[in-house]
Design a protein around this motif. Sequence first.
Motif: not given
Length: 255
Positions: A195, A197-202, A227, A243, A247
């Motif tokens: 993944w 992960v950009r901020g809270d967006a995977p 990222d 998504a 974890d």
Amino acid sequence: MNEAEFAELAAGAALNALSPVEERRFRDALAAHPEWADLVDDDVETAGVLAMNAMSVAPPAHIRSALLAQIAVTPQHPVDDRSAAPLDDSVVPDVAPALVRAPRRWSRSLLALAACLALVVGVGIGAATLNTYLNRPASVVALEQIQSADDAQEASVTLDDGGTATAHWSASVGTAVLVTDGIPSAADGETYELWFVRGDAPVSAGVFDTEGGDATAVLAGDMHEGDVIAVTVEQAGGSPSGAPTSDPFIVIPTA
């Protein structure tokens, strides 16, 4: 005659492929330009490579195909029977001088290509070795591109079980590669998913598995500055929702 034209004739001479007229032009030009003798020596040496161990082994099929393909698309001048006799402008039509005098411009390039073939065969580099290099996995090629970039960066993490994961990335290349060591293969019916992960967006970047604890996996898609690279355990084929469903057990910040 310029040096480039002479170089073509020199290649033909090394291969004994000149017509009588071309041979005469070659000799006259060499006499007029002794400084071009190095070209002749180089081509004679290259032709010698072709003669060494030429019959020792068969060339790899794909190299032979490349040579034949080059020959097929390269223009070759037709043979003119009048080239063996002195030219007489009162007899030979205007087109004949251009036809006869035109050097075989394909000879030098094919001489070099054929010499490369002979070197590959002569020094014993097998087809398997050459194919291994030419058919490297995309992830390995991407890693080499990143590592050769001026802005190459990397970061590593050590996992609780002792395994390690190293992310390699380059802004100029625009991608990233994850290299793992000592991480067991995913359980049956599961896979590892990469993944960005950009901020809270995977953003899913593909799936991979390890072999003997090791893996080199290129992340699909473009990497953005800042990222975070993460890995989760997902069902075979990757997360059906797009998504993460677990974890991440690998988290590597790139900023």
